[in-house]
Design a protein around this motif. Sequence first.
Motif, PDB file in Angstrom:
ATOM      1  N   ALA A 282      48.132  39.026 -53.437  1.00 22.17           N
ATOM      2  CA  ALA A 282      47.050  39.415 -52.529  1.00 22.17           C
ATOM      3  C   ALA A 282      47.607  40.221 -51.356  1.00 22.17           C
ATOM      4  O   ALA A 282      46.984  41.187 -50.898  1.00 22.17           O
ATOM      5  N   ALA A 283      48.780  39.841 -50.869  1.00 21.25           N
ATOM      6  CA  ALA A 283      49.407  40.592 -49.780  1.00 21.25           C
ATOM      7  C   ALA A 283      49.801  41.987 -50.244  1.00 21.25           C
ATOM      8  O   ALA A 283      49.626  42.973 -49.512  1.00 21.25           O
ATOM      9  N   ASP A 284      50.348  42.081 -51.464  1.00 27.33           N
ATOM     10  CA  ASP A 284      50.696  43.400 -52.004  1.00 27.33           C
ATOM     11  C   ASP A 284      49.470  44.310 -52.064  1.00 27.33           C
ATOM     12  O   ASP A 284      49.541  45.501 -51.734  1.00 27.33           O
ATOM     13  N   THR A 285      48.354  43.738 -52.497  1.00 24.22           N
ATOM     14  CA  THR A 285      47.132  44.520 -52.671  1.00 24.22           C
ATOM     15  C   THR A 285      46.520  44.936 -51.348  1.00 24.22           C
ATOM     16  O   THR A 285      46.052  46.073 -51.190  1.00 24.22           O
ATOM     17  N   TRP A 286      46.533  44.051 -50.369  1.00 22.74           N
ATOM     18  CA  TRP A 286      45.849  44.321 -49.103  1.00 22.74           C
ATOM     19  C   TRP A 286      46.719  45.019 -48.069  1.00 22.74           C
ATOM     20  O   TRP A 286      46.197  45.546 -47.076  1.00 22.74           O
ATOM     21  N   GLU A 287      48.028  45.065 -48.261  1.00 24.62           N
ATOM     22  CA  GLU A 287      48.901  45.634 -47.237  1.00 24.62           C
ATOM     23  C   GLU A 287      48.541  47.087 -46.887  1.00 24.62           C
ATOM     24  O   GLU A 287      48.497  47.438 -45.693  1.00 24.62           O
ATOM     25  N   PRO A 288      48.265  47.974 -47.858  1.00 26.40           N
ATOM     26  CA  PRO A 288      47.882  49.332 -47.461  1.00 26.40           C
ATOM     27  C   PRO A 288      46.619  49.369 -46.601  1.00 26.40           C
ATOM     28  O   PRO A 288      46.529  50.169 -45.658  1.00 26.40           O
ATOM     29  N   LEU A 289      45.643  48.515 -46.908  1.00 20.66           N
ATOM     30  CA  LEU A 289      44.400  48.509 -46.151  1.00 20.66           C
ATOM     31  C   LEU A 289      44.632  47.999 -44.727  1.00 20.66           C
ATOM     32  O   LEU A 289      44.127  48.575 -43.753  1.00 20.66           O
ATOM     33  N   ILE A 290      45.401  46.916 -44.605  1.00 21.44           N
ATOM     34  CA  ILE A 290      45.694  46.372 -43.283  1.00 21.44           C
ATOM     35  C   ILE A 290      46.529  47.364 -42.481  1.00 21.44           C
ATOM     36  O   ILE A 290      46.357  47.505 -41.260  1.00 21.44           O
ATOM     37  N   SER A 291      47.434  48.063 -43.143  1.00 20.38           N
ATOM     38  CA  SER A 291      48.259  49.055 -42.452  1.00 20.38           C
ATOM     39  C   SER A 291      47.406  50.162 -41.850  1.00 20.38           C
ATOM     40  O   SER A 291      47.620  50.579 -40.705  1.00 20.38           O
ATOM     41  N   VAL A 292      46.442  50.655 -42.620  1.00 17.34           N
ATOM     42  CA  VAL A 292      45.543  51.694 -42.101  1.00 17.34           C
ATOM     43  C   VAL A 292      44.788  51.165 -40.886  1.00 17.34           C
ATOM     44  O   VAL A 292      44.629  51.867 -39.873  1.00 17.34           O
ATOM     45  N   ALA A 293      44.327  49.925 -40.964  1.00 15.68           N
ATOM     46  CA  ALA A 293      43.599  49.333 -39.839  1.00 15.68           C
ATOM     47  C   ALA A 293      44.486  49.228 -38.601  1.00 15.68           C
ATOM     48  O   ALA A 293      44.049  49.517 -37.478  1.00 15.68           O
ATOM     49  N   ASP A 294      45.753  48.835 -38.784  1.00 16.24           N
ATOM     50  CA  ASP A 294      46.665  48.725 -37.646  1.00 16.24           C
ATOM     51  C   ASP A 294      46.968  50.093 -37.048  1.00 16.24           C
ATOM     52  O   ASP A 294      47.147  50.227 -35.833  1.00 16.24           O
ATOM     53  N   LEU A 295      47.062  51.100 -37.891  1.00 20.48           N
ATOM     54  CA  LEU A 295      47.289  52.456 -37.385  1.00 20.48           C
ATOM     55  C   LEU A 295      46.102  52.947 -36.567  1.00 20.48           C
ATOM     56  O   LEU A 295      46.267  53.687 -35.593  1.00 20.48           O
ATOM     57  N   ALA A 296      44.901  52.520 -36.946  1.00 19.65           N
ATOM     58  CA  ALA A 296      43.695  52.948 -36.238  1.00 19.65           C
ATOM     59  C   ALA A 296      43.532  52.226 -34.911  1.00 19.65           C
ATOM     60  O   ALA A 296      43.094  52.799 -33.916  1.00 19.65           O
ATOM     61  N   GLY A 297      43.872  50.936 -34.891  1.00 18.43           N
ATOM     62  CA  GLY A 297      43.736  50.163 -33.663  1.00 18.43           C
ATOM     63  C   GLY A 297      42.293  49.796 -33.368  1.00 18.43           C
ATOM     64  O   GLY A 297      41.420  49.818 -34.236  1.00 18.43           O
ATOM     65  N   GLY A 298      42.025  49.473 -32.114  1.00 21.88           N
ATOM     66  CA  GLY A 298      40.684  49.049 -31.727  1.00 21.88           C
ATOM     67  C   GLY A 298      40.297  47.754 -32.423  1.00 21.88           C
ATOM     68  O   GLY A 298      41.081  46.814 -32.517  1.00 21.88           O
ATOM     69  N   ARG A 299      39.086  47.700 -32.943  1.00 22.20           N
ATOM     70  CA  ARG A 299      38.605  46.508 -33.634  1.00 22.20           C
ATOM     71  C   ARG A 299      39.139  46.404 -35.064  1.00 22.20           C
ATOM     72  O   ARG A 299      39.027  45.348 -35.693  1.00 22.20           O
ATOM     73  N   TRP A 300      39.695  47.501 -35.594  1.00 18.54           N
ATOM     74  CA  TRP A 300      39.993  47.549 -37.014  1.00 18.54           C
ATOM     75  C   TRP A 300      41.045  46.542 -37.470  1.00 18.54           C
ATOM     76  O   TRP A 300      40.888  45.951 -38.547  1.00 18.54           O
ATOM     77  N   PRO A 301      42.124  46.285 -36.723  1.00 12.01           N
ATOM     78  CA  PRO A 301      43.066  45.266 -37.189  1.00 12.01           C
ATOM     79  C   PRO A 301      42.407  43.900 -37.383  1.00 12.01           C
ATOM     80  O   PRO A 301      42.733  43.175 -38.336  1.00 12.01           O
ATOM     81  N   MET A 302      41.488  43.558 -36.498  1.00  3.67           N
ATOM     82  CA  MET A 302      40.857  42.248 -36.599  1.00  3.67           C
ATOM     83  C   MET A 302      39.837  42.176 -37.728  1.00  3.67           C
ATOM     84  O   MET A 302      39.846  41.231 -38.524  1.00  3.67           O
ATOM     85  N   ILE A 303      38.957  43.195 -37.845  1.00  8.56           N
ATOM     86  CA  ILE A 303      37.945  43.093 -38.896  1.00  8.56           C
ATOM     87  C   ILE A 303      38.570  43.288 -40.281  1.00  8.56           C
ATOM     88  O   ILE A 303      38.053  42.779 -41.281  1.00  8.56           O
ATOM     89  N   ALA A 304      39.700  44.000 -40.349  1.00 12.11           N
ATOM     90  CA  ALA A 304      40.388  44.151 -41.635  1.00 12.11           C
ATOM     91  C   ALA A 304      40.945  42.818 -42.098  1.00 12.11           C
ATOM     92  O   ALA A 304      40.834  42.447 -43.274  1.00 12.11           O
ATOM     93  N   ARG A 305      41.565  42.073 -41.193  1.00  9.60           N
ATOM     94  CA  ARG A 305      42.123  40.775 -41.566  1.00  9.60           C
ATOM     95  C   ARG A 305      41.026  39.761 -41.865  1.00  9.60           C
ATOM     96  O   ARG A 305      41.180  38.894 -42.719  1.00  9.60           O
ATOM     97  N   THR A 306      39.921  39.868 -41.147  1.00  4.78           N
ATOM     98  CA  THR A 306      38.774  39.012 -41.444  1.00  4.78           C
ATOM     99  C   THR A 306      38.286  39.255 -42.870  1.00  4.78           C
ATOM    100  O   THR A 306      38.050  38.322 -43.632  1.00  4.78           O
ATOM    101  N   ALA A 307      38.140  40.527 -43.235  1.00  8.74           N
ATOM    102  CA  ALA A 307      37.700  40.873 -44.591  1.00  8.74           C
ATOM    103  C   ALA A 307      38.718  40.406 -45.625  1.00  8.74           C
ATOM    104  O   ALA A 307      38.357  39.843 -46.663  1.00  8.74           O
ATOM    105  N   CYS A 308      39.994  40.631 -45.350  1.00  4.51           N
ATOM    106  CA  CYS A 308      41.054  40.232 -46.279  1.00  4.51           C
ATOM    107  C   CYS A 308      41.006  38.735 -46.555  1.00  4.51           C
ATOM    108  O   CYS A 308      41.000  38.300 -47.714  1.00  4.51           O
ATOM    109  N   LYS A 309      40.975  37.949 -45.497  1.00  4.61           N
ATOM    110  CA  LYS A 309      40.999  36.489 -45.665  1.00  4.61           C
ATOM    111  C   LYS A 309      39.743  35.994 -46.365  1.00  4.61           C
ATOM    112  O   LYS A 309      39.803  35.184 -47.292  1.00  4.61           O
TER     113      LYS A 309
END
Length: 428
Positions: A282-309
Amino acid sequence: MKPTTSTPSDAPAKAIWPTAAIPGQPGAHLHDAPDEDLNTAVEGPAEADEPPTAPSTPASEGAAILDELRATIRRYVVMPSEEALTAATLWAAATHLQTVWQHAPRLAVVGPAKRCGKSRLLEVLIEAVHDPLITVNASAAAIFRSISDANPPTLLVDEVDTIFGSAKVAEKNEEMRGLLNAGHQRNRPTLRVSGPNHDVQKFSTFAMAALAGIGDLPDTIMDRSVVIRMRRRAGGEKVTSWRYGRDDLTVKALRERLAAWLASVRDEAIALEPKLPVDDRAADTWEPLISVADLAGGRWPMIARTACKAMTDYESGRDQDGGLKIRILTDIRKAFAGLGNPPALRTADLLNFLNADPEAPWAEISSAGLTPLKLRALLTDYGISSGNRRFPGGNQAKGFTLAQFTDAWTRYCPPEGPAPEAAPATGA
């Protein structure tokens, strides 16, 4: 409707998952909710752990573009949940940095029947992703000959149920399944003999892929996928009609901006090692998506991890085989705890406890509920079996010791609560 570009406060609110995402189940749809209300955490049972979140970072140009893409998908497609909308947005964005990622996540867009919006979502994604390669029922040979190491396309396969829709059909398409499995990870080429000299030639398989169809895909593909479970649009759920020559041009313009932003942060993406709320595949699959969210910043790191979990928790154990085998372990742990963690339990007492649980599937697994034979089948892969045990009073009966389960609980059970400490077994 103008896309939402504002970046809201990062203070978490509450949303619902996965009730609204279960096909065929009633639930309030959040289609008309403004994007600025979507920086939400997941509300589960009161005792559930909160999903891990990353420290918030300042919003960037990328956050505004992701907001626009998210609002655009929402405009044309009724998504099953806010988390699914977030995931689809991030997956589309991640296709523009495929040469950076170690894994190429699949996007499984599945639904229980026709007219659930699967093809419409694919239509929108085609215009948003990097170098789309759209196909219906293509051969594996044609696909891997279309993939290059230097600049892999994004595969989009509609009506994938024509490839994997039944066991008989899937058996004829084992090569396609193998290609999709191998292409999830770098350096998994397929080898073919070609030319008059029968030379061995390597073909790359690494490429992100979206697969849309009725019913679940093979387990090995689902395990490598971000899963979007679509459902039919209800009467009150409205979307904007999709018209080529108008709407596709809007999304293409957004794609150009998205690609330019991601190209500008490519070096940052290479160095990024995001903290993930999941592990293993699951981490392998979601890492690219979470990475994009972290690069964007703002609310995206949090809502990305919420969706992932939320989404990985929901998919965990849905398959009839592996899912029940994990569920039986967690419910047996619950049975031991509910009965005071005795050193051993009679098989009959354990079955009575499991079959009496109204929230468990065991009473309906057969006309007789969960039987000793079915219990044995579920536990065989763990090397656990019943045996003659001596119980208080000198009585002997078939049963299990608590010590038999502690290793399996540690390895396979979700971390909702610690497994009980093993106690010495009584009797043989």
